[in-house]
Design a protein around this motif. Structure first.
Motif, PDB file in Angstrom:
ATOM      1  N   HIS A 161       0.804  -1.216   0.000  1.00 46.10           N
ATOM      2  CA  HIS A 161       0.000   0.000   0.000  1.00 46.10           C
ATOM      3  C   HIS A 161       0.835   1.263   0.000  1.00 46.10           C
ATOM      4  O   HIS A 161       0.681   2.135   0.843  1.00 46.10           O
ATOM      5  CB  HIS A 161      -0.962   0.025   1.191  1.00 46.10           C
ATOM      6  N   LEU A 162       1.711   1.332  -0.988  1.00 47.06           N
ATOM      7  CA  LEU A 162       2.408   2.600  -1.195  1.00 47.06           C
ATOM      8  C   LEU A 162       1.611   3.380  -2.229  1.00 47.06           C
ATOM      9  O   LEU A 162       0.930   2.798  -3.068  1.00 47.06           O
ATOM     10  CB  LEU A 162       3.829   2.343  -1.708  1.00 47.06           C
ATOM     11  N   LEU A 163       1.704   4.698  -2.170  1.00 47.48           N
ATOM     12  CA  LEU A 163       0.981   5.509  -3.143  1.00 47.48           C
ATOM     13  C   LEU A 163       1.812   5.626  -4.406  1.00 47.48           C
ATOM     14  O   LEU A 163       2.929   6.124  -4.385  1.00 47.48           O
ATOM     15  CB  LEU A 163       0.709   6.893  -2.567  1.00 47.48           C
ATOM     16  N   ASP A 164       1.218   5.164  -5.513  1.00 47.87           N
ATOM     17  CA  ASP A 164       1.961   5.175  -6.769  1.00 47.87           C
ATOM     18  C   ASP A 164       2.244   6.583  -7.265  1.00 47.87           C
ATOM     19  O   ASP A 164       3.131   6.806  -8.076  1.00 47.87           O
ATOM     20  CB  ASP A 164       1.172   4.413  -7.841  1.00 47.87           C
ATOM     21  N   ALA A 165       1.438   7.525  -6.789  1.00 52.27           N
ATOM     22  CA  ALA A 165       1.625   8.899  -7.269  1.00 52.27           C
ATOM     23  C   ALA A 165       2.889   9.527  -6.701  1.00 52.27           C
ATOM     24  O   ALA A 165       3.394  10.500  -7.239  1.00 52.27           O
ATOM     25  CB  ALA A 165       0.410   9.741  -6.907  1.00 52.27           C
ATOM     26  N   LEU A 166       3.395   8.976  -5.615  1.00 51.65           N
ATOM     27  CA  LEU A 166       4.517   9.596  -4.915  1.00 51.65           C
ATOM     28  C   LEU A 166       5.780   8.756  -5.063  1.00 51.65           C
ATOM     29  O   LEU A 166       5.715   7.543  -5.287  1.00 51.65           O
ATOM     30  CB  LEU A 166       4.184   9.735  -3.428  1.00 51.65           C
ATOM     31  N   GLU A 188       8.808  10.287  -0.743  1.00 53.51           N
ATOM     32  CA  GLU A 188       7.585  11.003  -0.358  1.00 53.51           C
ATOM     33  C   GLU A 188       6.629  10.088   0.399  1.00 53.51           C
ATOM     34  O   GLU A 188       5.968  10.503   1.342  1.00 53.51           O
ATOM     35  CB  GLU A 188       6.920  11.586  -1.602  1.00 53.51           C
ATOM     36  N   ILE A 221       7.999   9.724   4.035  1.00 55.75           N
ATOM     37  CA  ILE A 221       7.890  10.853   4.969  1.00 55.75           C
ATOM     38  C   ILE A 221       6.441  11.291   5.185  1.00 55.75           C
ATOM     39  O   ILE A 221       6.174  12.156   6.017  1.00 55.75           O
ATOM     40  CB  ILE A 221       8.716  12.067   4.482  1.00 55.75           C
ATOM     41  N   LEU A 222       5.513  10.669   4.465  1.00 56.85           N
ATOM     42  CA  LEU A 222       4.123  11.132   4.514  1.00 56.85           C
ATOM     43  C   LEU A 222       3.570  11.285   5.940  1.00 56.85           C
ATOM     44  O   LEU A 222       2.963  12.307   6.264  1.00 56.85           O
ATOM     45  CB  LEU A 222       3.250  10.210   3.673  1.00 56.85           C
ATOM     46  N   VAL A 230       4.867  14.406   7.383  1.00 55.38           N
ATOM     47  CA  VAL A 230       4.335  15.566   6.650  1.00 55.38           C
ATOM     48  C   VAL A 230       2.917  15.859   7.112  1.00 55.38           C
ATOM     49  O   VAL A 230       2.548  17.002   7.362  1.00 55.38           O
ATOM     50  CB  VAL A 230       4.367  15.289   5.133  1.00 55.38           C
ATOM     51  N   ARG A 232       9.911   5.575  -8.119  1.00 55.14           N
ATOM     52  CA  ARG A 232       8.487   5.398  -7.833  1.00 55.14           C
ATOM     53  C   ARG A 232       8.248   3.940  -7.441  1.00 55.14           C
ATOM     54  O   ARG A 232       9.029   3.057  -7.816  1.00 55.14           O
ATOM     55  CB  ARG A 232       7.655   5.731  -9.076  1.00 55.14           C
ATOM     56  N   PHE A 272       6.433   1.518  -8.448  1.00 56.13           N
ATOM     57  CA  PHE A 272       6.373   0.447  -9.449  1.00 56.13           C
ATOM     58  C   PHE A 272       7.716   0.215 -10.135  1.00 56.13           C
ATOM     59  O   PHE A 272       7.847  -0.619 -11.006  1.00 56.13           O
ATOM     60  CB  PHE A 272       5.271   0.717 -10.479  1.00 56.13           C
ATOM     61  N   ARG A 284       8.056   3.794   6.647  1.00 52.82           N
ATOM     62  CA  ARG A 284       6.930   4.705   6.788  1.00 52.82           C
ATOM     63  C   ARG A 284       6.217   4.463   8.118  1.00 52.82           C
ATOM     64  O   ARG A 284       5.748   5.395   8.767  1.00 52.82           O
ATOM     65  CB  ARG A 284       5.954   4.512   5.624  1.00 52.82           C
ATOM     66  N   MET A 322       6.496  19.133   1.828  1.00 53.01           N
ATOM     67  CA  MET A 322       5.354  18.787   0.961  1.00 53.01           C
ATOM     68  C   MET A 322       4.046  19.232   1.617  1.00 53.01           C
ATOM     69  O   MET A 322       3.741  18.849   2.733  1.00 53.01           O
ATOM     70  CB  MET A 322       5.328  17.275   0.748  1.00 53.01           C
ATOM     71  N   LYS A 374       0.680  16.339  -7.255  1.00 51.85           N
ATOM     72  CA  LYS A 374       1.296  15.061  -7.627  1.00 51.85           C
ATOM     73  C   LYS A 374       0.232  14.038  -8.009  1.00 51.85           C
ATOM     74  O   LYS A 374       0.407  13.259  -8.926  1.00 51.85           O
ATOM     75  CB  LYS A 374       2.127  14.526  -6.481  1.00 51.85           C
ATOM     76  N   ASN A 375      -0.874  14.067  -7.281  1.00 47.80           N
ATOM     77  CA  ASN A 375      -1.949  13.130  -7.588  1.00 47.80           C
ATOM     78  C   ASN A 375      -2.477  13.352  -8.987  1.00 47.80           C
ATOM     79  O   ASN A 375      -2.704  12.409  -9.733  1.00 47.80           O
ATOM     80  CB  ASN A 375      -3.102  13.301  -6.599  1.00 47.80           C
ATOM     81  N   PHE A 420      -0.145  12.081 -11.514  1.00 49.60           N
ATOM     82  CA  PHE A 420      -0.110  10.628 -11.597  1.00 49.60           C
ATOM     83  C   PHE A 420      -1.393  10.064 -12.204  1.00 49.60           C
ATOM     84  O   PHE A 420      -1.354   9.126 -12.985  1.00 49.60           O
ATOM     85  CB  PHE A 420       0.114  10.017 -10.220  1.00 49.60           C
ATOM     86  N   HIS A 421      -2.522  10.639 -11.842  1.00 44.84           N
ATOM     87  CA  HIS A 421      -3.791  10.075 -12.297  1.00 44.84           C
ATOM     88  C   HIS A 421      -4.275  10.724 -13.576  1.00 44.84           C
ATOM     89  O   HIS A 421      -5.453  10.650 -13.887  1.00 44.84           O
ATOM     90  CB  HIS A 421      -4.869  10.267 -11.228  1.00 44.84           C
ATOM     91  N   LYS A 449      -8.643   2.833  -2.570  1.00 46.41           N
ATOM     92  CA  LYS A 449      -7.520   2.257  -1.853  1.00 46.41           C
ATOM     93  C   LYS A 449      -6.615   3.359  -1.309  1.00 46.41           C
ATOM     94  O   LYS A 449      -6.206   3.341  -0.146  1.00 46.41           O
ATOM     95  CB  LYS A 449      -6.717   1.397  -2.842  1.00 46.41           C
ATOM     96  N   GLU A 450      -6.343   4.293  -2.178  1.00 48.22           N
ATOM     97  CA  GLU A 450      -5.479   5.401  -1.828  1.00 48.22           C
ATOM     98  C   GLU A 450      -6.098   6.254  -0.699  1.00 48.22           C
ATOM     99  O   GLU A 450      -5.435   6.600   0.284  1.00 48.22           O
ATOM    100  CB  GLU A 450      -5.311   6.234  -3.092  1.00 48.22           C
ATOM    101  N   LEU A 485      -5.912   4.526   2.542  1.00 46.63           N
ATOM    102  CA  LEU A 485      -4.563   4.559   3.090  1.00 46.63           C
ATOM    103  C   LEU A 485      -4.285   5.891   3.785  1.00 46.63           C
ATOM    104  O   LEU A 485      -3.711   5.936   4.872  1.00 46.63           O
ATOM    105  CB  LEU A 485      -3.556   4.328   1.966  1.00 46.63           C
ATOM    106  N   MET A 510      -3.315   6.312   7.761  1.00 51.39           N
ATOM    107  CA  MET A 510      -2.138   7.021   8.238  1.00 51.39           C
ATOM    108  C   MET A 510      -2.496   8.247   9.057  1.00 51.39           C
ATOM    109  O   MET A 510      -1.615   9.008   9.451  1.00 51.39           O
ATOM    110  CB  MET A 510      -1.260   7.403   7.059  1.00 51.39           C
TER     111      MET A 510
END
Lengths: 259, 634
Positions: free
Chosen positions: A96-101, A105, A108-109, A112, A141, A143, A157, B1, B9-10, B13-14, B85-86, B89, B93
């Protein structure tokens, strides 16, 4: 000092739907600060449910849970979000890592989100990346890196904000044995160094053998408890033994890699 | 950030998933801005723009606003579901719902601003073209000049920024529903095998085919009566076709080993069963949207483009006058015709008798209470004008009822009811013809045709005051007679078809109604179409992770990448085009029903509309397929 105390925790599913299912039945658990506790048990025994309740993702049907002297069942949604952010760290089976980051990132989320000062974040990030061996891939990233690297990032994390309690759900389930071994090694080292407390759910006796204490559950109830004498292979033997007893000749819970 | 950076960033990416949403938003804003520019244009205060058109503009603007809210709202919730999912998450957190909403707010803002900016730039450039189009449709002599209005820009920016922020706020309810518990469970739970009931498959066939058969019973009198049952049956049939018949059909295909054991067919059929049933509601909606768009565009396009044909059919004579109102004698009329540069081809001056029937007789003979009697010879002149069919021969004492089509409400003759000897008799062979024999007017609505001998007899018995002269003129080109009719209106001072009618009158009437309707349906149609495509686009992305793992598994068992890919592209193709073609079927039936005013359905404008939309839809499909396949195979 007790970090975690669960008393009489019961979770019943489907109370409204009619098909009542008792996932956890008056379960008690105490975890001392700095302890590494592993929960084992066959599929459907209530391990994951327990982890969800401890992680404040779900609320118990009955019973109380204290984490860090705070009764979490008394907190409202916003307080829970805040609680999770500051006191809990999660490691999941499928990362469950965010692919966008980027990995950094992702790592450190939690800090942050907690709005910590930048140099503290950087210091902490470098320190963890160094000791988990992911410093070289930090700008990649998710992936683009291997499963082991992903899971070590996810572990970092979970640790970065020095949570009171780290909850891990089958963290080695998607890893090969070598990556699993190196992940558990680093996790154990870091745990000791940072005086963290870990509660982990797993199927795999090898992963479980890193624990200080292994609790077996069956049908929502505690079945047996095994303490480590400090010798990993001894604990491993004991786990295998209990699993054989637990299986009772039928439906032996053979460690499987899920994919 | 910061949150802003995370949002940014989202989006980056999307972007693939965001693209359809983004384009639809941009298009919606563009359309809104375009119409707003027109609404705020000083020319609207001018007399030259018809009032109905302005009313329609407001209507379109309303629809666009409503559409914006629904569509952007729907897209957003669909998009959030794809990202659950995102979002889960983030919450695990320790992000509160407020914070999640804040990220979504920033995402919406960044991209809303870009969409608005592009739409405004594009809109300002294209407004010139848009105004030219409007001028052409309204047949304005001077095209509407370019006009930039800062007001329109401000209203658009503020309106849509408010809409985007409100929708972001609303997103919290979707976020709340996203269960973070799912993070701990298996991501893809196995789906149940779709089932069907044979009984419902029969119902599908019956309702669908029954609805279509009913349309053959439609004529101008039954159209309002049959419209509702036909619509209901076809709707039910379509819905069941997606939920039941599709599963049945695929089951049969799968059972036929000769077909299903052919390469990738096995996988394709198995997956399609899930796809179609899972998406039944979306497919149904898309089908209905397509049918509505194609039929409304088809109908208005038909009536707009074929207004001249319809006018000629509905009013065969260039000019018709009843009696000689306001001293318009036939000599005077002919003089004026020449003065307006029109050439007279033919003229008729035919006597008829206006009769008001006693209630009892009207009922017995199934006639309206007011009729006109005409001689067989005179009626034949009208009849032979544009028909090859022979009129049934009459004997003395016989009556032929000729019903002249008409849509205007009838005005009562101000006459005492009258009975005639021949009306009292039993009519042994009751002959009847229907159609348009003469320009619509109250006198000629229902004609009783009698033999020339009988007509002479009646003439002797009847009060000469009931005799009415019907004048009909044919010009070489009725299209040029608009100014002549305007002149006639000023002479008669009353715009009533009781006295005056003509091909150009009808033509003008049809154009005035259908020009704005066509304008509306073209744009709204495009909007709906885009919505239909985007819905499918979003639906596809909900299956992304499943498809991705599917392709991986297929490749593992030895399928090459292009084959594995084609099992997915085929599914996308079917998802897109099955609703389209069913929509075309429904729409063509609707066109048939709604072209009752024509002698026979006119297909060419509808076919143009279908081809046009097919091209747009096809492009959307190709684009979707490319993006989706690229997102699956990284």
């Amino acid at each position: 000092m007790k970090i975690l105390e669960a008393k009489n925790v019961t979770k019943i599913y489907g109370e409204n739907a009619g098909a009542v299912y008792r996932a956890l039945d008056s379960f008690d658990l105490e975890v001392e600060k700095g302890e590494f506790v592993v929960i084992m048990g066959p599929s459907g025994s209530g391990k994951t449910t327990l982890l969800q309740l401890l992680g404040t993702i779900d609320r118990p049907s009955a019973g109380q849970i204290w984490i860090d002297q705070e009764e979490v069942s008394q907190l409202n949604e916003n307080q829970l979000a805040d609680f999770r952010r500051k006191r809990l760290g999660f490691i999941f089976q499928d990362f469950h890592l965010l692919d966008a980051l980027s990995l950094k990132e992702n790592l450190i989320l939690p800090m942050v989100l907690d709005k910590r000062p930048v140099d503290e974040i950087d210091r902490r990030c470098n320190q963890l990346a160094e000791s988990l061996g992911i410093a070289e891939v930090l700008h990649h990233r998710p992936f683009e890196v291997s499963g082991g690297q992903k899971q070590r990032t996810a572990a970092a994390r979970a640790l970065i904000h020095r949570p009171s309690l780290i909850l891990a759900d089958e963290p080695t389930g998607n890893l090969d044995s070598k990556s699993a071994h190196s992940l558990m090694e680093s996790l154990q080292r870091l745990k000791t160094k940072e005086a963290g407390t870990v509660v982990m759910v797993t199927h795999d006796p090898a992963t479980a053998s890193y624990a200080d204490r292994v609790i077996f559950i069956k049908d929502g109830k505690a079945f047996q408890e095994v303490r480590s004498s400090g010798d990993r292979s001894h604990l491993y033997q004991q786990i295998i033994h209990v699993q054989t007893v637990l299986g009772g000749g039928e439906g032996i819970d053979i460690p499987t890699a899920r994919f | 950030m910061t949150f802003q950076q995370l949002a940014f960033k989202n989006i980056r990416f999307h972007h693939r998933q965001y693209l359809a949403y983004f384009l639809s938003c941009t298009f919606t804003v563009w359309l809104f801005y375009q119409y707003l520019l027109l609404l705020l244009h000083p020319i609207l205060r001018d007399e030259t723009i018809p009032k109905q058109f302005v009313a329609f503009l407001y209507l379109i603007q309303g629809v666009i606003v409503l559409f914006s809210i629904l569509f952007i709202g729907y897209s957003q919730s669909a998009f959030l579901k794809n990202r659950k999912k995102e979002i889960g998450l983030w919450q695990v957190m320790g992000m509160s719902i407020k914070q999640v909403t804040r990220i979504l707010f920033w995402e919406n803002m960044v991209f809303g601003c870009v969409a608005i900016l592009i739409a405004l730039l594009m809109g300002t450039v294209t407004s010139k073209l848009f105004f030219l189009g409007v001028s052409a449709v309204l047949e304005l002599e001077k095209p509407i000049p370019f006009h930039f209005s800062i007001e329109a820009v401000i209203i658009t920016i503020l309106g849509y920024l408010i809409l985007f922020s409100l929708l972001s706020y609303w997103a919290r309810y979707t976020v709340k529903k996203v269960a973070i518990v799912d993070l701990f469970r298996e991501a893809v739970q196995p789906k149940k095998t779709p089932r069907f009931s044979l009984w419902l498959v029969w119902v599908t066939l019956l309702t669908w085919i029954g609805g279509y058969i009913l349309t053959f019973q439609v004529n101008i009198e039954t159209v309002t009566l049959l419209m509702f049952p036909i619509t209901a049956m076809v709707l039910l049939g379509t819905y069941l076709a997606y939920t039941q018949a599709s599963v049945y059909l695929l089951q049969r295909l799968k059972d036929n080993k000769r077909i299903s054991y052919l390469g990738k067919n096995l996988i394709l059929f198995a997956q399609l069963r899930f796809r179609l049933k899972d998406n039944a509601r979306i497919l149904f909606l898309v089908t209905i949207l397509t049918s509505i768009v194609l039929s409304s565009v088809g109908i208005s396009l038909t009536y707009y483009l074929k207004a001249n044909q319809l006018a000629e059919e509905q009013a065969p004579y260039s000019l018709s006058l009843i009696n000689e109102p306001k001293g318009l004698t036939s000599d005077k009329v002919k003089q004026e015709i020449k003065r307006y540069g029109l050439k007279l081809k033919k003229e008729y001056h035919i006597p008829v008798f206006q009769i008001v029937l006693a209630e009892s007789i009207a009922q017995e003979k199934k006639l309206p209470s007011q009729v006109s009697v005409i001689s067989e010879n005179d009626f034949l002149k009208f009849w032979n004008e544009n028909r090859n069919k022979k009129l049934p021969k009459l004997k003395d004492g016989e009556v032929l009822i000729a019903r002249n089509g008409g849509i205007h409400p009838l005005q009562q003759f101000n006459l005492p009811s009258k009975s005639l000897a021949f009306l009292e008799k039993k009519w042994t062979n009751n002959k009847e013809v229907m159609g348009v024999f003469f320009n619509e007017n109250d006198t000629m609505r229902t004609l009783l045709v009698v033999t020339n001998h009988d007509f002479a007899q009646i003439k002797n018995h009847i009060d000469p005051k009931l005799r009415v002269m019907v004048h009909a003129y044919q010009f070489d080109d009725w299209q040029k007679s608009r100014t002549f009719f305007i002149y006639l209106h000023t002479v008669l001072q009353k715009n009533s078809i009781t006295w005056l009618n003509g091909t150009n009158e009808v033509y003008h009437f049809i154009k005035q109604i259908f020009a704005p309707i066509m304008f509306v349906s073209l744009f709204i149609g495009f909007l709906f179409f885009l919505a239909a495509g985007s819905m499918l686009y979003f639906r596809l992305f909900t299956e992304q992770s499943y498809d991705r793992s599917q392709v991986v598994v297929l490749q593992k068992i030895g399928m090459d990448q292009s084959d594995a890919q084609s099992t997915i592209t085929w599914q996308i193709c079917i998802l897109f085009f099955v609703p389209f073609f069913i929509g075309v079927c429904h729409a063509s039936v609707a066109i048939k029903v709604f072209s009752v005013l024509f002698k026979e359905p006119v297909w060419s404008p509808f076919i143009y509309a279908c081809i046009g939309y097919f091209v747009i839809y096809g492009l959307y499909y190709i684009w979707t397929k490319r993006i989706y396949v690229r997102s699956i195979i990284k």
